[in-house]
Write an enzyme that holds these catalytic residues in place. Structure first.
Site, PDB file in Angstrom:
ATOM      1  N   ASP A   1    -100.425  -6.628 -32.992  1.00 16.02           N
ATOM      2  CA  ASP A   1     -99.315  -6.081 -33.174  1.00 16.02           C
ATOM      3  C   ASP A   1     -98.835  -5.040 -32.877  1.00 16.02           C
ATOM      4  O   ASP A   1     -99.508  -3.826 -32.998  1.00 16.02           O
ATOM      5  CB  ASP A   1     -99.030  -6.003 -34.917  1.00 16.02           C
ATOM      6  CG  ASP A   1     -97.682  -5.812 -35.436  1.00 16.02           C
ATOM      7  OD1 ASP A   1     -96.893  -5.435 -34.535  1.00 16.02           O
ATOM      8  OD2 ASP A   1     -97.331  -6.306 -36.558  1.00 16.02           O
ATOM      9  N   HIS A   2     -98.161  -5.017 -31.723  1.00 15.09           N
ATOM     10  CA  HIS A   2     -97.763  -3.670 -31.111  1.00 15.09           C
ATOM     11  C   HIS A   2     -97.053  -2.797 -31.719  1.00 15.09           C
ATOM     12  O   HIS A   2     -97.036  -1.444 -31.514  1.00 15.09           O
ATOM     13  CB  HIS A   2     -96.858  -4.076 -29.788  1.00 15.09           C
ATOM     14  CG  HIS A   2     -97.332  -3.459 -28.528  1.00 15.09           C
ATOM     15  ND1 HIS A   2     -97.729  -2.111 -28.607  1.00 15.09           N
ATOM     16  CD2 HIS A   2     -97.302  -3.959 -27.353  1.00 15.09           C
ATOM     17  CE1 HIS A   2     -97.695  -1.816 -27.069  1.00 15.09           C
ATOM     18  NE2 HIS A   2     -97.683  -2.707 -26.522  1.00 15.09           N
TER      19      HIS A   2
END
Length: 476
Positions: A446-447
């Site tokens: 998850d950036h």
């Protein structure tokens, strides 16, 4: 004199709101004991045998195998007390005798209640149901058994008012106050799509809004409007023509585990801005280390357990990845413990059992727990607790004979490590070309919780431990 008590589908916990009947374990006329399993149901989490809190004779069953029922819907009725003679059972037919919700009958046969507490049932008599369940169960209790199994009314019979249109008092739209909806899942479906439930006309009992009503309203919103706004009578024409040209084929309902997985994966791709990086690693030394461990005696150590140990130590170095995102509060929640999920393919579809407190387990303990959960998954014996609470997922898709993949994050987690098959490949080792055992590692993250540097550092540390297991000893 026998009295008929109605047993409703209980709240099975973990936020579950519905279940599908897989197999009836009793038939009408059978004698059941207190706490005897009477039906096997499939929820979005697991297969569950539901025990009946009453002892007596089964007088009716509601729902055929394959029917999906909401929590609070009647499952069966049991004639409690009396001699069990046919004439007594006829006098106590369903719908003519007090049900479990009518306190007088309950107090008269309190000795027939189970000592085990289901949500809504117990030694003190059933607890009051939530408002949405009272709407459903009351309507079903009045109807004969076949009516309880009838599917929702077709979309064409559940007219809706488009969002933003003026309230129409005669049609029941434009309501004030709480709106009766069959389940929280349906309410969430409307909320996620921006549909105002006050503008939806329910086709269920007492205006109850069913899933078909919401889907019909969403379909009406999705249809492109013509340049001049069509009259209401003509608006149905495109829907009719589209139904005629719809492609024919087998339709497979997204229910139970498969439906839950579909919802979770869709939500993951909708909410999480994920990114994937990957690297090839020489796993020759790791395979040799595992062989040496198993040759030393004692319980055998699985490759998955060694990879899990590597993941746990990598997460200790990069704690940002053992987290979740609270979108409402716009906060990253870093979790203190590692509960490691692993993907397992079963006859019911993909499931992700969770090894609790993986960070405190040895390789032997991890091997044993992986084996236990895998066997339970194959036997459809996983409990909801076995399938919830994960903080990070390890996906060994190499068992399917593939090298690489781009894993979809198991919402609401923040990352997943994918492991491909380990096969001999040409590899430059110590400056010379050699045949080595090579594996591809894929890492999706998850950036929002970290940048590429953190994700790359995590994956590089995992690869270093795979290539040189001695690296792991430095952190033990």
């Amino acid at each position: 004199m026998a009295q008929v008590l109605e047993f409703k589908l209980p709240d099975l916990g973990e936020g579950l709101t519905e279940a599908e009947i897989v197999r009836w374990l009793v038939g009408v006329g059978d004698v059941v004991a207190i706490d005897q399993p009477v039906v096997e149901v499939e929820t979005a989490k697991a297969m569950v045998e539901v025990p009946c809190p009453y002892g007596g004779v089964v007088t009716a069953r509601y729902g055929e195998e394959g029917t999906e029922l909401p929590v609070g819907a009647p499952l069966l009725t049991v004639a409690v007390g009396g001699t069990g003679a046919p004439e007594e059972l006829a006098e106590a037919a369903p719908g003519t005798a007090p049900t479990a919700g009518e306190g007088a009958a309950e107090s008269a046969v309190s000795s027939e209640y189970s000592g085990n507490v289901l949500v809504g049932y117990g030694t003190a008599g059933p607890a009051a149901r939530r408002r949405r369940v009272r709407h459903e169960s009351h309507a079903v209790a009045k109807a004969p058994a076949p009516a309880a199994q009838a599917p929702p009314a077709p979309a064409a019979q559940a007219p809706v008012a488009p969002v933003g249109s003026a309230p129409v008092a005669a049609s029941g739209t434009g309501r004030e106050g709480p709106v009766p909806v069959i389940s929280p899942l349906v309410r969430k479906l409307a909320r996620d799509r921006g549909l105002d439930l006050r503008e939806v006309r329910g086709s269920g009992p007492e205006g109850l809004i069913l899933r078909a009503d919401v889907e019909s309203a969403l379909a009406a919103l999705d249809r492109p409007a013509a340049a001049p706004a069509p009259a209401p009578a003509r608006a149905a024409a495109p829907a009719a023509s589209s139904a005629v040209v719809a492609p024919a084929g087998e339709r497979v309902p997204l229910r139970g585990v498969r439906g839950a997985v579909a919802d979770k994966l869709s939500r993951s791709r909708t909410e999480i801005p994920d990114a994937t990086c990957w690297v090839d690693a020489d796993a020759t030394e790791l395979m040799a280390a595992r062989t040496a461990m198993n040759a030393a005696g004692g319980p055998k150590i699985s490759l998955l357990a060694l990879l899990a140990r590597i993941c746990v130590h990598a997460l200790a170095r990069f704690p940002e990845l053992n987290s979740t995102v609270d979108t409402a509060a716009r906060e990253i929640v870093r979790l203190p413990d590692v509960h490691l999920g692993f993907a397992a393919q079963t006859p019911r579809g993909l499931v992700v059992p969770v090894v609790k407190d993986a960070g405190t387990r040895t390789a032997e303990s991890l091997t044993a727990e992986f084996a236990r959960l895998t066997e339970a998954a194959r036997e459809s014996a996983l409990t909801p607790a076995d399938l919830t609470g994960g903080t990070f997922t390890l996906n060994n898709y190499g068992v399917f004979g593939v090298d690489g993949s781009t894993p979809i994050i198991n919402h609401p987690e923040a990352a997943m490590l994918g492991v491909g098959r380990i096969i001999p490949k040409p590899w430059v080792h110590q400056g010379e070309l050699a045949v080595r055992q090579v594996v591809q590692l894929s890492f999706t993250f998850d950036h929002r919780v970290c940048d590429g540097g953190t994700a790359g550092g995590f994956l590089r540390y995992v690869a270093d431990c795979v290539e040189q297991p001695a690296v792991l000893l430095r952190t033990l």
